[in-house]
Each structure stands twice: as C-alpha cells, then as structure tokens.
Write a protein that holds these residues in place. Structure first.
Motif, short mmCIF file in Angstrom:
data_model
loop_
_atom_site.label_atom_id
_atom_site.label_comp_id
_atom_site.label_asym_id
_atom_site.label_seq_id
_atom_site.Cartn_x
_atom_site.Cartn_y
_atom_site.Cartn_z
N UNK A 2 2.76 -4.12 3.75
CA UNK A 2 4.20 -4.21 3.51
C UNK A 2 4.58 -5.15 2.36
N UNK A 3 3.64 -5.96 1.89
CA UNK A 3 3.93 -6.91 0.82
C UNK A 3 2.95 -6.73 -0.32
N UNK A 63 0.83 -1.20 0.00
CA UNK A 63 0.00 0.00 0.00
C UNK A 63 0.86 1.25 0.00
N UNK A 64 0.37 2.26 -0.64
CA UNK A 64 1.03 3.56 -0.57
C UNK A 64 0.79 4.14 0.82
N UNK A 115 0.48 -10.70 -4.41
CA UNK A 115 0.99 -12.02 -4.75
C UNK A 115 1.79 -12.63 -3.59
N UNK A 116 2.60 -11.83 -2.90
CA UNK A 116 3.36 -12.33 -1.77
C UNK A 116 2.46 -12.78 -0.64
N UNK A 117 1.40 -12.04 -0.37
CA UNK A 117 0.45 -12.41 0.68
C UNK A 117 -0.27 -13.70 0.29
N UNK A 118 -0.66 -13.82 -0.97
CA UNK A 118 -1.38 -15.01 -1.43
C UNK A 118 -0.54 -16.26 -1.26
N UNK A 119 0.71 -16.20 -1.70
CA UNK A 119 1.57 -17.39 -1.63
C UNK A 119 2.23 -17.52 -0.30
#
Length: 64
Positions: free
Chosen positions: A56-57, A2-3, A60-64
């Motif tokens: 912070x991520x 997120x910005x 895609x990083x949160x999903x995997x």
C-alpha cells in the motif's frame, strides 16, 4: 506500491522467505525452527510486517 497483479507473487515471496528462515539450523529429527527463537523470530516478524506495507505504500514511505 505494488500493482494489483503483483500482490499474489509478492505474498508468495514473503512466505518463501519465512520458510527459508525457518529451515536455518534444522537437523534431521529436529522439530521446530532453531533459528526462529524469541530473539530472531521477533526481528523477522518486524521485517515481514514492514515488507507487507509495500502493498500500500512506496519503498521510501516504508523505509522512513
């Protein structure tokens, strides 16, 4: 991620989602949150914890 200017709005969104879930199944004179019992409550907390990491991520990083 997120910005910086999106973080307060995102936190408000997460809080409002939790508040809506807490109201499911509520009746007049009822105390507590009938939907957020031990089974549902833990799943909701895990989901909110995962969504919190979007600050912070990437998605895609949160999903995997």
């Amino acid at each position: 991620a997120l910005e910086n200017n999106d973080v307060p709005a995102y936190k408000l969104f997460l809080f409002s989602a939790l508040a809506m879930l807490a109201g499911i199944g509520a009746r007049e004179g009822c105390t507590g949150a009938p939907f957020l019992n031990d089974g549902h409550g833990q799943s909701v907390l895990f989901g909110l914890e995962a969504l919190k990491h979007l600050q912070e991520k990437t998605c895609q990083e949160v999903y995997w």
